[in-house]
Enzyme design. Structure first.
Site, PDB file in Angstrom:
ATOM      1  N   GLY A   9       0.844  -1.229  -0.048  1.00  0.00           N
ATOM      2  CA  GLY A   9       0.095  -0.034  -0.093  1.00  0.00           C
ATOM      3  C   GLY A   9       0.860   1.384   0.034  1.00  0.00           C
ATOM      4  N   TYR A 152     -12.835  -1.514  12.228  1.00  0.00           N
ATOM      5  CA  TYR A 152     -11.242  -0.841  12.182  1.00  0.00           C
ATOM      6  C   TYR A 152     -10.339  -1.223  13.277  1.00  0.00           C
ATOM      7  CZ  TYR A 152      -7.441   2.311  11.083  1.00  0.00           C
ATOM      8  OH  TYR A 152      -6.386   3.066  11.030  1.00  0.00           O
ATOM      9  N   ALA A 154     -10.835  -3.444  15.689  1.00  0.00           N
ATOM     10  CA  ALA A 154     -10.578  -4.936  15.947  1.00  0.00           C
ATOM     11  C   ALA A 154      -9.342  -5.254  15.117  1.00  0.00           C
ATOM     12  CB  ALA A 154     -12.035  -5.476  15.750  1.00  0.00           C
TER      13      ALA A 154
END
Length: 245
Positions: A9, A152, A154
């Site tokens: 990413g 998110y 978690a």
């Protein structure tokens, strides 16, 4: 022999800044993107202008076959990967009662399964060479949780637990595994936030700042250096004091 870093990413945000930092420091850089092709190739131009060697490899980290192909191309080009930065991730603000099964699954597929896929692909060579660094990008919300971002939070909590456990397992192979849990960072993830909310975030941060991606990249790079060879299984929290644990 030049060291090599693969950053998932890395076409924008923290990943992009991290790619540039490693390039400046003399690394071979493997740029990964999923959809942002133009941004990935503009980053490649920047990295090459620094005199670094680099390639761009497209791939959805949640897809095991695509990840395997990404690592195959990377090894064919550079022969080794010394540092893996698991940066690819998605975020979403939704009331928990409105989160769909599809949203929940996609969040875990990218943020957690993507990290799992990349680690499993890089580790055979790292273990055989008894050397390597893995740096996972988590979040302060993985430490303390965020309202309206349960799914998110978690995933980021899972990244932190994964990091601690894997560090224990890989220590005998001289592979260091750490996580970074940033606070508010000036990236696309808060790009739509109003100026009023940005000011609130600053006021709630003891240092009174919103971090720049380059500042997080500096911490990522630090964890790859010889000076941090005794640091493993840790969660580094560059949040300006927003969260202190």
């Amino acid at each position: 022999m030049k060291r090599t870093v693969l950053i998932t990413g890395s076409s924008r945000g923290i990943g992009r800044a991290t790619a540039k930092k490693f390039a400046i420091e003399g690394y071979n850089v493997i740029i990964n993107y999923y959809k942002s092709k133009d941004k990935a190739y503009s980053l490649l131009e920047e990295v090459l202008s620094f005199g670094a060697n680099a390639i761009v490899v497209q791939g959805d980290v949640s897809d095991r076959k695509q990840v395997e192909e990404m690592f195959k191309k990377s090894y064919e080009k550079f022969g080794n990967i010394d540092v893996l930065v698991n940066n690819a991730g998605i975020a979403d603000m939704t009331l928990f009662t409105d989160v769909t099964k599809e949203q929940w699954q996609r969040m875990f597929d990218v943020n957690v399964n993507g990290m799992f896929n990349c680690c499993q692909c890089v580790l055979p060579k790292m273990i055989s060479e008894k050397s390597g660094r893995i740096i996972n990008i988590a979040s302060i919300w993985g430490l303390v949780g965020a309202s309206c971002e349960v799914h998110y939070s978690a995933t980021k909590g899972a990244i932190i637990s994964f990091t601690k456990a894997l560090a224990k397992e890989l220590g005998p192979s001289n592979i260091l595994v750490n996580a970074i849990a940033p606070g508010a960072v000036d990236t696309d993830m808060i790009g739509g936030v109003s100026e009023e909310i940005r000011e609130v975030l600053k006021e709630e941060t003891p240092l009174g700042v919103i971090a720049k991606p380059e500042e997080i990249a500096d911490v990522v790079y630090l964890l790859s250096t010889e000076e941090t060879k005794l640091i493993t299984g840790q969660v580094i929290n560059p949040s300006g004091g927003f969260v202190i644990v």
